[in-house]
Design a protein around this motif. Sequence first.
Motif, PDB file in Angstrom:
ATOM      1  N   ALA A  80       0.881  -1.262  -0.023  1.00  0.00           N
ATOM      2  CA  ALA A  80      -0.064   0.057   0.106  1.00  0.00           C
ATOM      3  C   ALA A  80       0.817   1.211  -0.156  1.00  0.00           C
ATOM      4  N   LEU A 121      -4.474   8.958   0.320  1.00  0.00           N
ATOM      5  CA  LEU A 121      -5.299   7.756   0.187  1.00  0.00           C
ATOM      6  C   LEU A 121      -4.791   6.752   1.011  1.00  0.00           C
ATOM      7  N   VAL A 122      -3.629   6.595   1.054  1.00  0.00           N
ATOM      8  CA  VAL A 122      -2.978   5.584   1.833  1.00  0.00           C
ATOM      9  C   VAL A 122      -3.064   5.931   3.519  1.00  0.00           C
ATOM     10  N   ARG A 124      -5.434   7.609   4.702  1.00  0.00           N
ATOM     11  CA  ARG A 124      -6.683   7.703   5.299  1.00  0.00           C
ATOM     12  C   ARG A 124      -7.101   6.357   5.434  1.00  0.00           C
ATOM     13  N   TRP A 125      -6.750   5.193   4.661  1.00  0.00           N
ATOM     14  CA  TRP A 125      -6.969   3.970   4.788  1.00  0.00           C
ATOM     15  C   TRP A 125      -6.337   3.453   5.963  1.00  0.00           C
ATOM     16  N   GLN A 126      -5.068   3.816   6.197  1.00  0.00           N
ATOM     17  CA  GLN A 126      -4.475   3.335   7.441  1.00  0.00           C
ATOM     18  C   GLN A 126      -4.849   3.743   8.666  1.00  0.00           C
ATOM     19  N   LYS A 128      -8.205   4.287   9.224  1.00  0.00           N
ATOM     20  CA  LYS A 128      -9.520   3.745   9.310  1.00  0.00           C
ATOM     21  C   LYS A 128      -9.221   2.178   9.992  1.00  0.00           C
ATOM     22  N   LEU A 129      -8.021   1.513   9.632  1.00  0.00           N
ATOM     23  CA  LEU A 129      -7.924   0.176  10.274  1.00  0.00           C
ATOM     24  C   LEU A 129      -7.458   0.251  11.393  1.00  0.00           C
TER      25      LEU A 129
END
Length: 149
Positions: A80, A121-122, A124-126, A128-129
Amino acid sequence: MITETGKVIALQGTQAWVQTIQTSACESCSARAGCGQRALAAVSGGKANQVLVLNTVDAQVGDEVVIGVDEQSLLVASLAVYGVPLLLMVLVSIGAFRLLGGTDLVAILGALVGLGAGFALVRRWQSKLGDRFQPHMVRVNRIASVTCL
Protein backbone atom coordinates in the motif's frame (compact mmCIF):
# COMPACT_ATOMS: atom_id res chain seq x y z
CA MET A 1 5.63 -13.35 12.55
CA ILE A 2 8.65 -11.07 12.33
CA THR A 3 10.06 -10.43 15.79
CA GLU A 4 12.65 -8.16 17.39
CA THR A 5 13.94 -8.06 20.94
CA GLY A 6 14.00 -4.79 22.82
CA LYS A 7 13.98 -3.18 26.22
CA VAL A 8 11.07 -1.26 27.74
CA ILE A 9 12.32 2.25 28.48
CA ALA A 10 9.06 4.00 29.43
CA LEU A 11 5.37 3.34 30.06
CA GLN A 12 2.64 5.61 28.72
CA GLY A 13 -0.80 4.49 29.85
CA THR A 14 -1.55 1.16 28.20
CA GLN A 15 1.40 1.52 25.84
CA ALA A 16 5.14 1.11 26.26
CA TRP A 17 8.16 2.63 24.55
CA VAL A 18 10.48 -0.19 23.48
CA GLN A 19 14.07 0.46 22.44
CA THR A 20 15.62 -1.91 19.89
CA ILE A 21 19.07 -2.05 18.33
CA GLN A 22 19.12 -3.93 15.05
CA THR A 23 22.86 -4.56 14.84
CA SER A 24 22.71 -7.20 17.59
CA ALA A 25 20.93 -9.62 15.29
CA CYS A 26 23.14 -8.71 12.34
CA GLU A 27 26.35 -9.74 14.08
CA SER A 28 25.20 -13.34 14.58
CA CYS A 29 23.48 -13.81 11.21
CA SER A 30 25.16 -16.01 8.60
CA ALA A 31 23.76 -13.94 5.69
CA ARG A 32 25.10 -10.62 6.97
CA ALA A 33 27.50 -10.06 4.05
CA GLY A 34 24.72 -9.65 1.49
CA CYS A 35 21.90 -8.34 3.62
CA GLY A 36 20.23 -4.97 3.10
CA GLN A 37 19.16 -4.78 6.74
CA ARG A 38 22.81 -4.88 7.81
CA ALA A 39 23.60 -2.07 5.41
CA LEU A 40 20.81 0.04 6.91
CA ALA A 41 22.05 -0.68 10.42
CA ALA A 42 25.57 0.31 9.38
CA VAL A 43 24.32 3.60 7.96
CA SER A 44 22.44 4.42 11.16
CA GLY A 45 25.53 3.53 13.21
CA GLY A 46 23.66 0.87 15.17
CA LYS A 47 21.60 3.56 16.86
CA ALA A 48 18.67 2.56 18.95
CA ASN A 49 15.16 2.72 17.54
CA GLN A 50 12.21 3.48 19.77
CA VAL A 51 8.80 2.00 19.06
CA LEU A 52 5.51 2.71 20.85
CA VAL A 53 3.60 -0.57 21.25
CA LEU A 54 0.51 -1.71 23.12
CA ASN A 55 1.59 -3.22 26.45
CA THR A 56 -0.43 -6.45 26.25
CA VAL A 57 1.91 -8.54 28.43
CA ASP A 58 2.13 -6.20 31.45
CA ALA A 59 5.81 -5.36 30.91
CA GLN A 60 7.60 -3.01 33.28
CA VAL A 61 10.37 -0.49 32.65
CA GLY A 62 13.64 -2.38 32.22
CA ASP A 63 12.04 -5.63 31.02
CA GLU A 64 13.40 -7.27 27.89
CA VAL A 65 10.47 -7.90 25.55
CA VAL A 66 9.87 -9.44 22.16
CA ILE A 67 7.79 -7.32 19.77
CA GLY A 68 6.37 -8.66 16.55
CA VAL A 69 4.55 -7.81 13.35
CA ASP A 70 2.51 -10.26 11.29
CA GLU A 71 4.16 -10.98 7.91
CA GLN A 72 0.90 -10.63 6.00
CA SER A 73 0.18 -7.25 7.57
CA LEU A 74 3.69 -6.07 6.77
CA LEU A 75 3.34 -7.21 3.16
CA VAL A 76 -0.03 -5.47 2.71
CA ALA A 77 1.23 -2.28 4.36
CA SER A 78 4.38 -2.23 2.22
CA LEU A 79 2.40 -2.78 -0.95
CA ALA A 80 0.00 0.00 0.00
CA VAL A 81 2.67 2.51 1.02
CA TYR A 82 4.83 1.96 -2.06
CA GLY A 83 2.42 0.68 -4.69
CA VAL A 84 -0.66 2.90 -4.39
CA PRO A 85 1.14 6.28 -4.63
CA LEU A 86 3.32 5.02 -7.49
CA LEU A 87 0.35 3.64 -9.40
CA LEU A 88 -1.69 6.82 -8.95
CA MET A 89 1.32 8.93 -9.93
CA VAL A 90 1.66 7.08 -13.25
CA LEU A 91 -2.08 6.94 -13.99
CA VAL A 92 -2.78 10.61 -13.21
CA SER A 93 0.31 11.68 -15.16
CA ILE A 94 -0.81 9.75 -18.24
CA GLY A 95 -4.40 10.97 -17.86
CA ALA A 96 -3.36 14.60 -17.50
CA PHE A 97 -1.02 14.32 -20.46
CA ARG A 98 -3.77 12.94 -22.71
CA LEU A 99 -6.68 15.08 -21.46
CA LEU A 100 -5.08 18.46 -20.73
CA GLY A 101 -2.51 18.70 -23.46
CA GLY A 102 0.61 16.87 -24.49
CA THR A 103 3.25 18.89 -22.67
CA ASP A 104 5.85 17.70 -20.22
CA LEU A 105 4.79 20.27 -17.64
CA VAL A 106 1.23 18.89 -17.58
CA ALA A 107 2.57 15.34 -17.16
CA ILE A 108 4.88 16.41 -14.32
CA LEU A 109 2.11 18.28 -12.52
CA GLY A 110 -0.21 15.30 -13.00
CA ALA A 111 2.46 13.00 -11.54
CA LEU A 112 2.83 15.22 -8.48
CA VAL A 113 -0.93 15.41 -7.97
CA GLY A 114 -1.24 11.63 -8.34
CA LEU A 115 1.61 11.00 -5.91
CA GLY A 116 0.10 13.33 -3.30
CA ALA A 117 -3.34 11.77 -3.76
CA GLY A 118 -1.82 8.30 -3.35
CA PHE A 119 -0.14 9.24 -0.08
CA ALA A 120 -3.35 10.85 1.19
CA LEU A 121 -5.39 7.78 0.22
CA VAL A 122 -3.00 5.40 2.01
CA ARG A 123 -2.95 7.60 5.12
CA ARG A 124 -6.75 7.71 5.24
CA TRP A 125 -6.98 3.95 4.71
CA GLN A 126 -4.42 3.30 7.45
CA SER A 127 -6.23 5.51 9.96
CA LYS A 128 -9.47 3.59 9.39
CA LEU A 129 -7.80 0.22 10.03
CA GLY A 130 -6.41 1.23 13.40
CA ASP A 131 -3.87 -1.08 15.05
CA ARG A 132 -3.81 -3.84 12.45
CA PHE A 133 -0.38 -2.81 11.12
CA GLN A 134 1.13 -1.83 14.48
CA PRO A 135 3.76 -3.99 16.18
CA HIS A 136 2.69 -5.62 19.43
CA MET A 137 4.37 -7.30 22.39
CA VAL A 138 4.66 -11.03 22.09
CA ARG A 139 6.25 -11.86 25.45
CA VAL A 140 8.49 -10.65 28.25
CA ASN A 141 11.88 -12.35 28.60
CA ARG A 142 12.31 -12.58 32.35
CA ILE A 143 15.45 -14.18 33.67
CA ALA A 144 15.17 -15.61 37.18
CA SER A 145 17.70 -14.12 39.52
CA VAL A 146 19.89 -16.49 41.48
CA THR A 147 20.90 -15.53 45.00
CA CYS A 148 23.99 -16.99 46.62
CA LEU A 149 24.07 -17.63 50.34
